[in-house]
Design a protein around this motif. Sequence first.
Motif, PDB file in Angstrom:
ATOM      1  N   ILE A  80      24.413 -17.796   6.143  1.00 37.07           N
ATOM      2  CA  ILE A  80      24.672 -16.061   5.992  1.00 37.07           C
ATOM      3  C   ILE A  80      24.546 -15.428   7.283  1.00 37.07           C
ATOM      4  O   ILE A  80      23.670 -15.565   7.930  1.00 37.07           O
ATOM      5  CB  ILE A  80      23.628 -15.820   4.960  1.00 37.07           C
ATOM      6  CG1 ILE A  80      23.646 -16.687   3.672  1.00 37.07           C
ATOM      7  CG2 ILE A  80      23.561 -14.486   4.692  1.00 37.07           C
ATOM      8  CD1 ILE A  80      25.057 -16.296   2.955  1.00 37.07           C
ATOM      9  N   GLY A  81      25.734 -14.568   7.500  1.00 35.14           N
ATOM     10  CA  GLY A  81      25.599 -13.808   8.924  1.00 35.14           C
ATOM     11  C   GLY A  81      25.356 -12.357   8.628  1.00 35.14           C
ATOM     12  O   GLY A  81      25.461 -11.549   9.449  1.00 35.14           O
ATOM     13  N   LEU A  82      24.398 -12.013   7.610  1.00 35.70           N
ATOM     14  CA  LEU A  82      24.040 -10.614   7.324  1.00 35.70           C
ATOM     15  C   LEU A  82      22.531 -10.331   7.681  1.00 35.70           C
ATOM     16  O   LEU A  82      21.840 -11.630   7.863  1.00 35.70           O
ATOM     17  CB  LEU A  82      24.263 -10.137   5.560  1.00 35.70           C
ATOM     18  CG  LEU A  82      25.739 -10.478   5.258  1.00 35.70           C
ATOM     19  CD1 LEU A  82      25.517 -10.210   3.657  1.00 35.70           C
ATOM     20  CD2 LEU A  82      26.470  -9.540   5.889  1.00 35.70           C
ATOM     21  N   TYR A  83      21.979  -9.477   7.959  1.00 33.27           N
ATOM     22  CA  TYR A  83      20.674  -9.065   8.222  1.00 33.27           C
ATOM     23  C   TYR A  83      19.582  -9.157   7.194  1.00 33.27           C
ATOM     24  O   TYR A  83      19.835  -8.477   6.055  1.00 33.27           O
ATOM     25  CB  TYR A  83      20.888  -7.513   8.975  1.00 33.27           C
ATOM     26  CG  TYR A  83      21.574  -7.434  10.162  1.00 33.27           C
ATOM     27  CD1 TYR A  83      20.963  -7.912  11.446  1.00 33.27           C
ATOM     28  CD2 TYR A  83      22.856  -6.658  10.186  1.00 33.27           C
ATOM     29  CE1 TYR A  83      21.984  -7.656  12.469  1.00 33.27           C
ATOM     30  CE2 TYR A  83      23.602  -6.526  11.251  1.00 33.27           C
ATOM     31  CZ  TYR A  83      23.046  -6.924  12.418  1.00 33.27           C
ATOM     32  OH  TYR A  83      23.729  -6.919  13.547  1.00 33.27           O
ATOM     33  N   PRO A  84      18.955 -10.187   7.311  1.00 32.05           N
ATOM     34  CA  PRO A  84      18.196 -10.345   6.020  1.00 32.05           C
ATOM     35  C   PRO A  84      17.074  -9.634   5.640  1.00 32.05           C
ATOM     36  O   PRO A  84      16.746  -9.237   4.561  1.00 32.05           O
ATOM     37  CB  PRO A  84      17.450 -11.785   6.554  1.00 32.05           C
ATOM     38  CG  PRO A  84      17.480 -11.833   7.885  1.00 32.05           C
ATOM     39  CD  PRO A  84      18.626 -11.080   8.165  1.00 32.05           C
ATOM     40  N   GLU A  85      16.691  -8.466   6.672  1.00 28.53           N
ATOM     41  CA  GLU A  85      15.661  -7.731   6.346  1.00 28.53           C
ATOM     42  C   GLU A  85      16.251  -6.551   5.841  1.00 28.53           C
ATOM     43  O   GLU A  85      15.594  -5.398   5.618  1.00 28.53           O
ATOM     44  CB  GLU A  85      14.981  -7.294   7.644  1.00 28.53           C
ATOM     45  CG  GLU A  85      15.732  -6.609   8.907  1.00 28.53           C
ATOM     46  CD  GLU A  85      16.673  -7.647   9.704  1.00 28.53           C
ATOM     47  OE1 GLU A  85      17.237  -7.133  10.596  1.00 28.53           O
ATOM     48  OE2 GLU A  85      16.649  -8.646   9.437  1.00 28.53           O
ATOM     49  N   LEU A  86      17.440  -6.279   6.086  1.00 35.69           N
ATOM     50  CA  LEU A  86      18.254  -4.836   5.220  1.00 35.69           C
ATOM     51  C   LEU A  86      18.848  -5.133   3.925  1.00 35.69           C
ATOM     52  O   LEU A  86      19.199  -6.376   3.523  1.00 35.69           O
ATOM     53  CB  LEU A  86      19.345  -4.391   6.200  1.00 35.69           C
ATOM     54  CG  LEU A  86      19.092  -4.112   7.724  1.00 35.69           C
ATOM     55  CD1 LEU A  86      20.263  -3.868   8.588  1.00 35.69           C
ATOM     56  CD2 LEU A  86      17.904  -3.222   7.804  1.00 35.69           C
ATOM     57  N   TRP A  89      23.723  -3.186   0.444  1.00 37.94           N
ATOM     58  CA  TRP A  89      24.227  -1.934   0.604  1.00 37.94           C
ATOM     59  C   TRP A  89      24.096  -1.550   2.129  1.00 37.94           C
ATOM     60  O   TRP A  89      25.369  -1.044   2.751  1.00 37.94           O
ATOM     61  CB  TRP A  89      23.502  -0.868  -0.174  1.00 37.94           C
ATOM     62  CG  TRP A  89      24.484   0.548   0.285  1.00 37.94           C
ATOM     63  CD1 TRP A  89      23.737   1.582   1.196  1.00 37.94           C
ATOM     64  CD2 TRP A  89      25.140   1.288  -0.242  1.00 37.94           C
ATOM     65  NE1 TRP A  89      24.446   2.660   1.173  1.00 37.94           N
ATOM     66  CE2 TRP A  89      25.623   2.628   0.318  1.00 37.94           C
ATOM     67  CE3 TRP A  89      26.235   0.938  -1.153  1.00 37.94           C
ATOM     68  CZ2 TRP A  89      26.603   3.260  -0.147  1.00 37.94           C
ATOM     69  CZ3 TRP A  89      27.354   1.839  -1.585  1.00 37.94           C
ATOM     70  CH2 TRP A  89      27.471   3.081  -0.855  1.00 37.94           C
ATOM     71  N   THR A  90      23.098  -1.591   2.783  1.00 42.18           N
ATOM     72  CA  THR A  90      23.037  -1.317   4.188  1.00 42.18           C
ATOM     73  C   THR A  90      23.808  -2.160   5.145  1.00 42.18           C
ATOM     74  O   THR A  90      24.567  -1.732   5.923  1.00 42.18           O
ATOM     75  CB  THR A  90      21.725  -1.190   4.816  1.00 42.18           C
ATOM     76  OG1 THR A  90      20.678  -0.306   3.900  1.00 42.18           O
ATOM     77  CG2 THR A  90      21.478  -0.607   6.299  1.00 42.18           C
ATOM     78  N   ASN A  91      23.903  -3.424   4.897  1.00 43.06           N
ATOM     79  CA  ASN A  91      24.402  -4.424   5.393  1.00 43.06           C
ATOM     80  C   ASN A  91      26.156  -4.202   5.603  1.00 43.06           C
ATOM     81  O   ASN A  91      26.594  -4.286   6.484  1.00 43.06           O
ATOM     82  CB  ASN A  91      24.208  -5.990   4.847  1.00 43.06           C
ATOM     83  CG  ASN A  91      23.142  -6.605   5.646  1.00 43.06           C
ATOM     84  OD1 ASN A  91      23.404  -7.311   6.889  1.00 43.06           O
ATOM     85  ND2 ASN A  91      22.009  -6.686   5.230  1.00 43.06           N
ATOM     86  N   LEU A  92      26.501  -4.044   4.275  1.00 46.53           N
ATOM     87  CA  LEU A  92      27.966  -3.723   4.017  1.00 46.53           C
ATOM     88  C   LEU A  92      28.362  -2.329   4.457  1.00 46.53           C
ATOM     89  O   LEU A  92      29.367  -2.245   5.320  1.00 46.53           O
ATOM     90  CB  LEU A  92      28.297  -3.805   2.430  1.00 46.53           C
ATOM     91  CG  LEU A  92      27.851  -5.401   1.912  1.00 46.53           C
ATOM     92  CD1 LEU A  92      28.419  -5.170   0.486  1.00 46.53           C
ATOM     93  CD2 LEU A  92      28.722  -6.209   2.525  1.00 46.53           C
ATOM     94  N   LEU A  93      27.692  -1.244   4.558  1.00 48.18           N
ATOM     95  CA  LEU A  93      28.046   0.055   5.005  1.00 48.18           C
ATOM     96  C   LEU A  93      28.096  -0.080   6.735  1.00 48.18           C
ATOM     97  O   LEU A  93      28.771   0.500   6.901  1.00 48.18           O
ATOM     98  CB  LEU A  93      26.858   1.012   4.714  1.00 48.18           C
ATOM     99  CG  LEU A  93      27.346   2.553   4.969  1.00 48.18           C
ATOM    100  CD1 LEU A  93      28.566   2.933   4.411  1.00 48.18           C
ATOM    101  CD2 LEU A  93      26.124   3.274   4.609  1.00 48.18           C
ATOM    102  N   ARG A 122      20.444  -2.925  -3.432  1.00 48.31           N
ATOM    103  CA  ARG A 122      19.233  -2.302  -2.893  1.00 48.31           C
ATOM    104  C   ARG A 122      18.128  -3.428  -2.513  1.00 48.31           C
ATOM    105  O   ARG A 122      16.914  -3.441  -2.258  1.00 48.31           O
ATOM    106  CB  ARG A 122      18.622  -1.306  -3.402  1.00 48.31           C
ATOM    107  CG  ARG A 122      19.328   0.252  -3.554  1.00 48.31           C
ATOM    108  CD  ARG A 122      19.553   0.536  -2.124  1.00 48.31           C
ATOM    109  NE  ARG A 122      20.493   2.019  -2.179  1.00 48.31           N
ATOM    110  CZ  ARG A 122      20.922   2.391  -0.860  1.00 48.31           C
ATOM    111  NH1 ARG A 122      20.530   1.641   0.531  1.00 48.31           N
ATOM    112  NH2 ARG A 122      21.480   3.512  -0.790  1.00 48.31           N
ATOM    113  N   THR A 123      18.589  -4.663  -2.871  1.00 49.57           N
ATOM    114  CA  THR A 123      17.982  -5.788  -2.441  1.00 49.57           C
ATOM    115  C   THR A 123      18.283  -6.548  -1.209  1.00 49.57           C
ATOM    116  O   THR A 123      19.116  -6.440  -0.792  1.00 49.57           O
ATOM    117  CB  THR A 123      18.317  -7.134  -3.578  1.00 49.57           C
ATOM    118  OG1 THR A 123      18.146  -6.542  -4.928  1.00 49.57           O
ATOM    119  CG2 THR A 123      17.523  -8.010  -3.456  1.00 49.57           C
ATOM    120  N   ARG A 124      17.135  -6.801  -0.538  1.00 53.44           N
ATOM    121  CA  ARG A 124      17.202  -7.348   0.698  1.00 53.44           C
ATOM    122  C   ARG A 124      17.984  -8.756   0.690  1.00 53.44           C
ATOM    123  O   ARG A 124      17.670  -9.224  -0.081  1.00 53.44           O
ATOM    124  CB  ARG A 124      15.651  -7.448   1.599  1.00 53.44           C
ATOM    125  CG  ARG A 124      15.055  -6.139   1.749  1.00 53.44           C
ATOM    126  CD  ARG A 124      13.809  -6.408   2.410  1.00 53.44           C
ATOM    127  NE  ARG A 124      13.028  -5.194   2.662  1.00 53.44           N
ATOM    128  CZ  ARG A 124      11.958  -5.200   3.261  1.00 53.44           C
ATOM    129  NH1 ARG A 124      11.363  -6.422   3.887  1.00 53.44           N
ATOM    130  NH2 ARG A 124      11.288  -4.154   3.588  1.00 53.44           N
TER     131      ARG A 124
END
Length: 207
Positions: A80-86, A89-93, A122-124
Amino acid sequence: MRDLAARYRGRTVIRGVSFVLRAGERLALTGANGSGKTTTLRMLAGLVAPVAGSGHVLGADVRRFRAIPRGRIGYMPQTIGLYPELDVWTNLLFRARVLGLADPAGVVARALDSHGLGDHARTRVGHLSGGWARRAQWVASVLHRPPLLLLDEPTAGLDSATHGEFRSWLDRFAADGHAIVLITHNAVDLATCDRVLHFRDGRADPV
């Protein structure tokens, strides 16, 4: 691609890899771990430079890998290449804004809704189960509707229902004219592809 070769940490990891991929086609890369599949995918993404061979990715010379138009490529890594602490929604935005999409919030909202992620917006990411995290990673990879989609084991570890959803998304992408390269060992996924390359010791043979 013709006779591509690449090295990693001083060792030749792929050699003599050749193939053609057209719009709307799906190419599967399969074979044992460490046989060169991911290196080939990363070369197409402009993340690894070939040491031999020739070819073009969306019109760009693969030997000038920094010139490959990464904004027109969707790349879904195995991890997974997304920010785990965010949150999702915030990752995709953030991804939509980096890609320069018009109406980034609207694009994200529609993507969340169409992929069943609305309740997890809104789930991390670090708190998602593996299947939901991979769903979020998929959405991040296709927000910009890239003409070339590169997927590293996109359905590994998914339950049958989620696996079926992923296949339907891939079917729609291919039907819309997007080219797809995916690494997979799944027999069902392999059967949906136009061609299959089997990797062994850095070489790839058509199946």
